[in-house]
Enzyme design. Structure first.
Site, PDB file in Angstrom:
ATOM      1  N   THR A  49       0.819  -1.214   0.000  1.00 45.85           N
ATOM      2  CA  THR A  49       0.000   0.000   0.000  1.00 45.85           C
ATOM      3  C   THR A  49       0.854   1.266   0.000  1.00 45.85           C
ATOM      4  O   THR A  49       2.000   1.245   0.464  1.00 45.85           O
ATOM      5  CB  THR A  49      -0.896  -0.014   1.265  1.00 45.85           C
ATOM      6  OG1 THR A  49      -1.436   1.280   1.465  1.00 45.85           O
ATOM      7  CG2 THR A  49      -0.113  -0.363   2.526  1.00 45.85           C
ATOM      8  N   ASP A  50       0.259   2.361  -0.464  1.00 42.45           N
ATOM      9  CA  ASP A  50       0.956   3.660  -0.399  1.00 42.45           C
ATOM     10  C   ASP A  50       1.040   4.182   1.039  1.00 42.45           C
ATOM     11  O   ASP A  50       1.808   5.104   1.323  1.00 42.45           O
ATOM     12  CB  ASP A  50       0.261   4.708  -1.296  1.00 42.45           C
ATOM     13  CG  ASP A  50      -1.198   4.985  -0.940  1.00 42.45           C
ATOM     14  OD1 ASP A  50      -1.752   4.312  -0.037  1.00 42.45           O
ATOM     15  OD2 ASP A  50      -1.800   5.873  -1.575  1.00 42.45           O
ATOM     16  N   GLU A  51       0.241   3.565   1.943  1.00 42.95           N
ATOM     17  CA  GLU A  51       0.191   4.100   3.316  1.00 42.95           C
ATOM     18  C   GLU A  51       1.508   3.915   4.055  1.00 42.95           C
ATOM     19  O   GLU A  51       1.746   4.575   5.067  1.00 42.95           O
ATOM     20  CB  GLU A  51      -0.982   3.468   4.075  1.00 42.95           C
ATOM     21  CG  GLU A  51      -2.290   3.715   3.350  1.00 42.95           C
ATOM     22  CD  GLU A  51      -3.548   3.436   4.160  1.00 42.95           C
ATOM     23  OE1 GLU A  51      -3.498   3.498   5.395  1.00 42.95           O
ATOM     24  OE2 GLU A  51      -4.582   3.151   3.528  1.00 42.95           O
ATOM     25  N   TYR A 108      -1.856  -0.477  10.971  1.00 45.99           N
ATOM     26  CA  TYR A 108      -1.985  -1.137   9.662  1.00 45.99           C
ATOM     27  C   TYR A 108      -0.778  -0.839   8.785  1.00 45.99           C
ATOM     28  O   TYR A 108      -0.097  -1.745   8.294  1.00 45.99           O
ATOM     29  CB  TYR A 108      -3.276  -0.686   8.956  1.00 45.99           C
ATOM     30  CG  TYR A 108      -3.295  -1.014   7.472  1.00 45.99           C
ATOM     31  CD1 TYR A 108      -3.269  -2.335   7.034  1.00 45.99           C
ATOM     32  CD2 TYR A 108      -3.326   0.005   6.513  1.00 45.99           C
ATOM     33  CE1 TYR A 108      -3.265  -2.640   5.673  1.00 45.99           C
ATOM     34  CE2 TYR A 108      -3.330  -0.289   5.149  1.00 45.99           C
ATOM     35  CZ  TYR A 108      -3.296  -1.616   4.732  1.00 45.99           C
ATOM     36  OH  TYR A 108      -3.289  -1.908   3.392  1.00 45.99           O
ATOM     37  N   LYS A 123       2.238  -3.285   7.345  1.00 47.82           N
ATOM     38  CA  LYS A 123       2.507  -3.472   5.906  1.00 47.82           C
ATOM     39  C   LYS A 123       3.959  -3.078   5.602  1.00 47.82           C
ATOM     40  O   LYS A 123       4.634  -3.722   4.806  1.00 47.82           O
ATOM     41  CB  LYS A 123       1.533  -2.656   5.048  1.00 47.82           C
ATOM     42  CG  LYS A 123       0.106  -3.163   5.036  1.00 47.82           C
ATOM     43  CD  LYS A 123      -0.062  -4.564   4.464  1.00 47.82           C
ATOM     44  CE  LYS A 123       0.171  -4.650   2.969  1.00 47.82           C
ATOM     45  NZ  LYS A 123      -0.168  -5.999   2.430  1.00 47.82           N
TER      46      LYS A 123
HETATM   47  P1  NAD Z   1      -9.471  -7.409   2.317  1.00 50.43           P
HETATM   48  O1  NAD Z   1      -9.409  -7.137   3.781  1.00 50.43           O
HETATM   49  O2  NAD Z   1     -10.714  -7.157   1.560  1.00 50.43           O
HETATM   50  O3  NAD Z   1      -9.079  -8.936   2.039  1.00 50.43           O
HETATM   51  C1  NAD Z   1      -8.032  -9.594   2.707  1.00 50.43           C
HETATM   52  C2  NAD Z   1      -8.203 -11.089   2.462  1.00 50.43           C
HETATM   53  O4  NAD Z   1      -7.102 -11.759   3.133  1.00 50.43           O
HETATM   54  C3  NAD Z   1      -9.498 -11.661   3.037  1.00 50.43           C
HETATM   55  O5  NAD Z   1     -10.087 -12.538   2.106  1.00 50.43           O
HETATM   56  C4  NAD Z   1      -9.029 -12.429   4.269  1.00 50.43           C
HETATM   57  O6  NAD Z   1      -9.851 -13.546   4.580  1.00 50.43           O
HETATM   58  C5  NAD Z   1      -7.634 -12.854   3.842  1.00 50.43           C
HETATM   59  N1  NAD Z   1      -6.750 -13.139   4.978  1.00 50.43           N
HETATM   60  C6  NAD Z   1      -6.593 -12.385   6.105  1.00 50.43           C
HETATM   61  N2  NAD Z   1      -5.714 -12.988   6.918  1.00 50.43           N
HETATM   62  C7  NAD Z   1      -5.280 -14.109   6.285  1.00 50.43           C
HETATM   63  C8  NAD Z   1      -4.361 -15.125   6.602  1.00 50.43           C
HETATM   64  N3  NAD Z   1      -3.701 -15.120   7.763  1.00 50.43           N
HETATM   65  N4  NAD Z   1      -4.160 -16.129   5.726  1.00 50.43           N
HETATM   66  C9  NAD Z   1      -4.840 -16.157   4.551  1.00 50.43           C
HETATM   67  N5  NAD Z   1      -5.740 -15.232   4.192  1.00 50.43           N
HETATM   68  C10 NAD Z   1      -5.950 -14.211   5.049  1.00 50.43           C
HETATM   69  O7  NAD Z   1      -8.238  -6.598   1.707  1.00 50.43           O
HETATM   70  P2  NAD Z   1      -8.075  -5.955   0.265  1.00 50.43           P
HETATM   71  O8  NAD Z   1      -8.617  -4.578   0.300  1.00 50.43           O
HETATM   72  O9  NAD Z   1      -8.537  -6.912  -0.766  1.00 50.43           O
HETATM   73  O10 NAD Z   1      -6.486  -5.831   0.205  1.00 50.43           O
HETATM   74  C11 NAD Z   1      -5.683  -6.886  -0.341  1.00 50.43           C
HETATM   75  C12 NAD Z   1      -4.226  -6.486  -0.226  1.00 50.43           C
HETATM   76  O11 NAD Z   1      -4.013  -5.258  -0.940  1.00 50.43           O
HETATM   77  C13 NAD Z   1      -3.777  -6.223   1.215  1.00 50.43           C
HETATM   78  O12 NAD Z   1      -2.480  -6.728   1.355  1.00 50.43           O
HETATM   79  C14 NAD Z   1      -3.786  -4.703   1.330  1.00 50.43           C
HETATM   80  O13 NAD Z   1      -2.820  -4.267   2.261  1.00 50.43           O
HETATM   81  C15 NAD Z   1      -3.410  -4.296  -0.079  1.00 50.43           C
HETATM   82  N6  NAD Z   1      -3.909  -2.986  -0.517  1.00 50.43           N
HETATM   83  C16 NAD Z   1      -5.241  -2.660  -0.366  1.00 50.43           C
HETATM   84  C17 NAD Z   1      -5.717  -1.418  -0.826  1.00 50.43           C
HETATM   85  C18 NAD Z   1      -7.172  -1.026  -0.716  1.00 50.43           C
HETATM   86  O14 NAD Z   1      -7.507   0.126  -1.025  1.00 50.43           O
HETATM   87  N7  NAD Z   1      -8.066  -1.921  -0.328  1.00 50.43           N
HETATM   88  C19 NAD Z   1      -4.824  -0.512  -1.430  1.00 50.43           C
HETATM   89  C20 NAD Z   1      -3.463  -0.889  -1.566  1.00 50.43           C
HETATM   90  C21 NAD Z   1      -3.041  -2.126  -1.114  1.00 50.43           C
HETATM   91  P1  TYD Z   2     -10.820   3.950   4.285  1.00 55.47           P
HETATM   92  O1  TYD Z   2     -11.765   3.512   3.228  1.00 55.47           O
HETATM   93  O2  TYD Z   2     -10.917   3.315   5.648  1.00 55.47           O
HETATM   94  O3  TYD Z   2      -9.346   3.803   3.687  1.00 55.47           O
HETATM   95  P2  TYD Z   2      -7.909   4.311   4.273  1.00 55.47           P
HETATM   96  O4  TYD Z   2      -8.051   4.728   5.675  1.00 55.47           O
HETATM   97  O5  TYD Z   2      -7.080   3.085   4.113  1.00 55.47           O
HETATM   98  O6  TYD Z   2      -7.500   5.432   3.363  1.00 55.47           O
HETATM   99  O7  TYD Z   2     -10.986   5.515   4.471  1.00 55.47           O
HETATM  100  C1  TYD Z   2     -10.777   6.415   3.399  1.00 55.47           C
HETATM  101  C2  TYD Z   2     -10.869   7.805   3.950  1.00 55.47           C
HETATM  102  O8  TYD Z   2     -12.216   8.040   4.371  1.00 55.47           O
HETATM  103  C3  TYD Z   2     -10.009   8.040   5.187  1.00 55.47           C
HETATM  104  O9  TYD Z   2      -9.478   9.359   5.128  1.00 55.47           O
HETATM  105  C4  TYD Z   2     -10.984   7.916   6.339  1.00 55.47           C
HETATM  106  C5  TYD Z   2     -12.294   8.405   5.745  1.00 55.47           C
HETATM  107  N1  TYD Z   2     -13.530   7.823   6.304  1.00 55.47           N
HETATM  108  C6  TYD Z   2     -14.569   8.656   6.737  1.00 55.47           C
HETATM  109  O10 TYD Z   2     -14.480   9.900   6.678  1.00 55.47           O
HETATM  110  N2  TYD Z   2     -15.706   8.084   7.232  1.00 55.47           N
HETATM  111  C7  TYD Z   2     -15.847   6.728   7.339  1.00 55.47           C
HETATM  112  O11 TYD Z   2     -16.909   6.263   7.846  1.00 55.47           O
HETATM  113  C8  TYD Z   2     -14.781   5.883   6.867  1.00 55.47           C
HETATM  114  C9  TYD Z   2     -14.894   4.386   6.964  1.00 55.47           C
HETATM  115  C10 TYD Z   2     -13.640   6.481   6.360  1.00 55.47           C
END
Ligand code: NAD
Ligand code: TYD
Length: 355
Positions: free
Chosen positions: A132-134, A158, A162
């Site tokens: 992630t970019d975070e 988080y 990561k």
């Molecule tokens: P998500 O939370 O929707 O899905 C995570 C999945 O991992 C789930 O299916 C969960 O059951 C599985 N999981 C959790 N713990 C596990 C374990 N110990 N063993 C096997 N499986 C396990 O997350 P997402 O949004 O799909 O993100 C996927 C990846 O992409 C993550 O690594 C996250 O850090 C990264 N990422 C997400 C975003 C975003 O905006 N959602 C952006 C950049 C990077």
């Molecule tokens: P989120 O979807 O949790 O992603 P991330 O924290 O990983 O960027 O949140 C996106 C942005 O939205 C973040 O700045 C927090 C804000 N947010 C709200 O303002 N209200 C909400 O109920 C949620 C879940 C997030």
């Protein structure tokens, strides 16, 4: 074939569905099914022999080792993680166990498997870590977007977990020669997004007549990317990325949270007007801010464009419309994920935030 971890989550399930639609290869999908993992996302694959689902944790290195020996995948793509910042504030330990310890166990199993491979199969093997970019922390308003050499400064449990996993992946390349690739992507949105994250929460709450809770002043900026664009970038990095390199992935699409919520309200006002004729904006409320809330993320995605020719296909306007439509058409999916566990999370997160 390839082995995907976390392939029942939001991004992982989009990736698996697209992979099986676009390639001849089999996918072994290893997912422990936490609250975020959902077999419903993969329902269309029920009779697909090229999808092998294994409900297990990446922490279980002996199961992972057996799977690797049994199926001999040419690549492992690691999506498995705990991924929600707010949950990491309430329960950081799960993030350490999965994102740090789990990635370590997975790397150990993959390292042992790779060490025994021979010749071209060994040369062509890849471990792709999805991050992630975070990990780069928060940007000042006028600062340049994150490049791959931006210093790591994670601010939440988080992002710290990561960041730790990224460092482990890097070290396995430098120390053991494991052929790794790391991608750091900005915020995703699209189908199958669990409705506790900003965009799906706002769509689902708006339709249910519930409040749309904005943390703090709503001016926090995220760089949004449609999930299928993230999947195409990962495919491209897997295909042509240089071993040991990091690729930032983003949509060149920075927006304050409040603008995102206004856009969702406007689309719904058009496509599913409220029965009282008022705008969904009436449902917006301000709630207490997230502790340590990062102000701005922005990705400089020039390296992946320059070296691998990848660019996002969707604009925010096209992507958000597809996303809102998907939620309108998949209300049964939404109802199914709003289980007791989901409701207790919503209660826990929002009851402490005074309006
Ligand atoms: P998500 O939370 O929707 O899905 C995570 C999945 O991992 C789930 O299916 C969960 O059951 C599985 N999981 C959790 N713990 C596990 C374990 N110990 N063993 C096997 N499986 C396990 O997350 P997402 O949004 O799909 O993100 C996927 C990846 O992409 C993550 O690594 C996250 O850090 C990264 N990422 C997400 C975003 C975003 O905006 N959602 C952006 C950049 C990077
Ligand atoms: P989120 O979807 O949790 O992603 P991330 O924290 O990983 O960027 O949140 C996106 C942005 O939205 C973040 O700045 C927090 C804000 N947010 C709200 O303002 N209200 C909400 O109920 C949620 C879940 C997030």
């Amino acid at each position: 074939m390839i082995l995907v971890t976390g392939g029942a989550g939001f991004i992982g399930s989009n990736f698996v569905l697209e992979w099986l639609a676009q390639s001849e290869e089999t996918v072994i999908n290893l997912d422990v099914l936490t609250y975020a993992g959902n077999r419903e996302n993969l329902r269309s694959l029920d009779n697909n022999r090229r999808h092998i689902f294994v409900q297990e944790s990446i922490n279980n290195s002996s199961v992972v080792a057996d799977l690797l020996i049994q199926y001999c995948p040419r690549a492992v793509i690691n999506f498995a993680a705990e991924s929600h910042v707010d949950r990491s504030i309430h329960s950081p330990e799960d993030f350490i166990q999965t994102n740090v310890v789990g990635t370590f166990h997975l790397l150990e199993a993959v390292r042992a498997y790779w060490a025994d491979l021979q010749g071209q199969v060994k040369q062509e093997f890849r471990f792709l870590h999805v991050s992630t970019d975070e990990v780069y922390g928060s940007l000042q308003k006028d600062a340049s977007a994150f490049t791959e050499t931006h210093r790591y400064a994670p601010n939440s449990p988080y992002s710290a977990s990561k960041a730790a996993s990224d460092h482990l992946v890097r070290s396995y390349h430098h120390t053991y020669g494991l052929p790794v690739l790391t991608t750091n992507c900005s915020n995703n949105y699209g189908p199958y997004h669990f409705p506790e994250k900003l965009i799906p929460l706002m769509i689902v709450n708006a339709l249910a007549g519930k409040p749309l809770p904005i943390y703090g002043d709503g001016q926090q900026i995220r760089d949004w990317l449609y999930v299928k664009d993230h999947c195409s970038a990962i495919r491209r990095v897997l295909e042509a990325g240089r071993v040991g390199e990091v690729y930032n992935i983003g949509g060149w699409n920075e927006k304050p949270n409040i603008d995102i919520v206004h856009t969702i309200c406007s689309i719904l006002d058009e496509s599913r007007p409220r029965s009282d004729g008022q705008s969904y904006r009436e449902q917006i409320i301000t709630v207490a801010d997230r502790p340590g809330h990062d102000r701005r993320y922005a990705i400089d995605a020039s390296k992946i464009e320059r070296e691998l020719g990848w660019k996002p296909a969707e604009t925010f306007d096209t992507g958000i419309r597809k996303t809102v439509n998907w939620y309108l058409e998949n209300q049964k999916w939404v109802a199914n994920v709003q289980s007791g566990a989901y409701r207790s999370w919503v209660e826990k997160n929002y009851s402490e935030r005074s309006t």
